[in-house]
Motif scaffolding. Structure first.
Motif, mmCIF file in Angstrom:
data_model
loop_
_atom_site.group_PDB
_atom_site.id
_atom_site.type_symbol
_atom_site.label_atom_id
_atom_site.label_comp_id
_atom_site.label_asym_id
_atom_site.label_seq_id
_atom_site.Cartn_x
_atom_site.Cartn_y
_atom_site.Cartn_z
ATOM 1 N N ASP A 1 0.863 -1.174 0.000
ATOM 2 C CA ASP A 1 0.000 0.000 0.000
ATOM 3 C C ASP A 1 0.902 1.228 0.000
ATOM 4 N N TRP A 2 1.238 1.714 -1.173
ATOM 5 C CA TRP A 2 2.194 2.801 -1.323
ATOM 6 C C TRP A 2 1.676 4.113 -0.733
ATOM 7 N N SER A 3 0.374 4.238 -0.555
ATOM 8 C CA SER A 3 -0.191 5.471 0.008
ATOM 9 C C SER A 3 0.163 5.627 1.485
ATOM 10 N N GLN A 4 0.619 4.563 2.120
ATOM 11 C CA GLN A 4 0.979 4.608 3.534
ATOM 12 C C GLN A 4 2.471 4.847 3.753
ATOM 13 N N SER A 5 3.199 5.175 2.701
ATOM 14 C CA SER A 5 4.644 5.404 2.808
ATOM 15 C C SER A 5 4.934 6.639 3.643
ATOM 16 N N LYS A 6 6.010 6.581 4.421
ATOM 17 C CA LYS A 6 6.439 7.730 5.201
ATOM 18 C C LYS A 6 7.935 7.649 5.432
ATOM 19 N N GLU B 1 8.197 11.791 9.926
ATOM 20 C CA GLU B 1 8.149 11.707 11.390
ATOM 21 C C GLU B 1 9.562 11.834 11.944
ATOM 22 N N ALA C 1 4.809 13.034 4.446
ATOM 23 C CA ALA C 1 4.673 12.103 5.578
ATOM 24 C C ALA C 1 6.045 11.889 6.203
ATOM 25 N N GLN D 1 -0.346 18.305 13.048
ATOM 26 C CA GLN D 1 -1.237 17.232 13.475
ATOM 27 C C GLN D 1 -2.196 17.765 14.525
#
Length: 80
Positions: free
Chosen positions: A26-31, A55, A53, A77
């Motif tokens: 799921d590349w949309s969850q890359s960070k 952290e 994205a 956030q």
């Protein structure tokens, strides 16, 4: 990573001895996660870009092998 998905998958498969496919991720969850004993104010502000994205996590090691890991809160956030 997102521009070179195939290279990323090949590297992952070689290291993990796996058979992961591009569609399995799921590349949309890359960070991007940076871990360091400390960050400058500039680095902290850089993590506040809305569409990135990123952290930041500070890690400290103390006597008796005690390790403390704290997230640096992103100013964009919303606190719950």
């Amino acid at each position: 990573m997102l521009e070179y998905k195939a290279d990323f998958i090949i590297e992952y498969n070689e290291i993990q001895k796996g058979n992961l496919k591009r569609n399995d991720v799921d590349w949309s969850q890359s960070k991007i996660i940076f871990v360091s004993p400390s960050f400058t104010d500039f680095q902290k502000q850089s993590s506040n870009f809305k569409d990135l994205a990123i952290e930041l996590w500070e890690i400290k090691q103390f006597e008796n092998e005690i390790v403390v890991i704290n997230p640096i809160k992103n100013l964009n956030q919303h606190q719950v």
